[in-house]
Design an enzyme around this catalytic site. Structure first.
Site, mmCIF file in Angstrom:
data_model
loop_
_atom_site.group_PDB
_atom_site.id
_atom_site.type_symbol
_atom_site.label_atom_id
_atom_site.label_comp_id
_atom_site.label_asym_id
_atom_site.label_seq_id
_atom_site.Cartn_x
_atom_site.Cartn_y
_atom_site.Cartn_z
ATOM 1 N N GLU A 1 -33.135 -41.261 11.809
ATOM 2 C CA GLU A 1 -32.482 -39.953 11.782
ATOM 3 C C GLU A 1 -32.897 -39.072 12.967
ATOM 4 O OE1 GLU A 1 -32.594 -41.289 7.444
ATOM 5 O OE2 GLU A 1 -33.921 -41.394 9.184
ATOM 6 N N GLY B 1 -30.455 -43.730 5.280
ATOM 7 C CA GLY B 1 -30.266 -43.673 3.834
ATOM 8 C C GLY B 1 -30.400 -45.029 3.179
ATOM 9 N N GLU C 1 -34.022 -45.454 2.681
ATOM 10 C CA GLU C 1 -34.422 -44.533 1.611
ATOM 11 C C GLU C 1 -34.016 -45.065 0.246
ATOM 12 O OE1 GLU C 1 -34.340 -40.104 3.407
ATOM 13 O OE2 GLU C 1 -32.502 -41.245 3.740
#
Length: 237
Positions: free
Chosen positions: A109, A86, A89
């Site tokens: 992930e 994240g 991201e």
């Protein structure tokens, strides 16, 4: 490590909305501090979630990050330490990424048996191309700053202690610019990537024409005629 749990996700959304709305904010820096940008989601929080709970939560997760991507102003990610999962991201939501020499980026992930869920499969492939995105996402490997620069994942690499300073310098290039022209350019580029060429050209045409209603367009053209390029004093209207 700036774990991106539900609370932090909602705080990011709130900060993004505030930055978008405030007239005194002309550019934005996303910064996690001197040691780490963000090492990813809160795995302990996610580990106990059921399928239906994640169905309910995943839309909010994506929209919190999208709120950052949709800030209608230049956004710079200042990356120190880790930007993983994240965290990577979130960095992808910025317009520009400045990384420290020791920074590590990645989408690990797959090592948890899942895939990126906050935009990684989409924004990463648009930024570095599908083959490189698949390499990073399929393997879950980390890339160092030098490789990130080489593949276009980051735009600038500086000494770790200079990351925030460099991000401020980059963002500072835009704070006195024509705010609505910058907004139009960002929207035309970002929306254009999502559509076919003819539709993208129409988006550009409409944004271009609309800027002739702004005070900054008048200032910019008059300054060019009288003084040459690069001397206009824009007012952000």
């Amino acid at each position: 490590m700036n774990a991106l749990n539900t609370q932090v996700q909602e705080e990011l959304r709130a900060a993004a909305h505030e930055a978008a709305e405030r007239k005194d904010v002309r550019a934005v820096i996303v910064y996690g501090g001197e040691k780490v940008f963000a090492a990813g989601a809160d795995i302990k929080e996610m580990a106990t979630m059921t399928y239906t709970e994640m169905v309910d939560r995943s839309g909010d997760l994506q929209s919190a990050f999208t709120a950052v991507a949709k800030i209608p102003k230049p956004v710079v990610a200042a990356i120190t330490g880790y930007a993983l999962g994240g965290g990577c991201e979130l960095a992808l939501c910025a317009d520009f990424r400045v990384a420290g020499e020791k920074a590590k980026l990645g989408q690990p992930e797959i090592l948890l048996g899942i895939i990126p869920g906050a935009g990684g499969t989409q924004r990463l492939s648009r930024l570095v191309g599908p083959a490189r995105a698949k390499d990073l996402i399929f393997t879950g490997r980390f890339v160092d700053a030098a490789e990130a620069l080489r593949i276009g994942l980051v735009d600038q690499v500086v000494p770790d202690e200079k990351v925030y300073e460099a991000a401020r310098e980059l963002a500072g290039r835009f704070v006195n610019g024509p705010a609505y022209a910058l907004r139009a350019a960002k929207e035309a580029i970002d929306r254009g990537l999502e559509v076919d060429l003819d539709t993208g050209l129409e988006i550009e045409r409409q944004q271009f024409a609309a800027l002739f209603a702004t005070e900054d367009r008048t200032i910019g053209m008059q300054s060019f005629i009288e003084q040459g390029p690069g001397k206009a004093k824009f007012v952000g209207r």
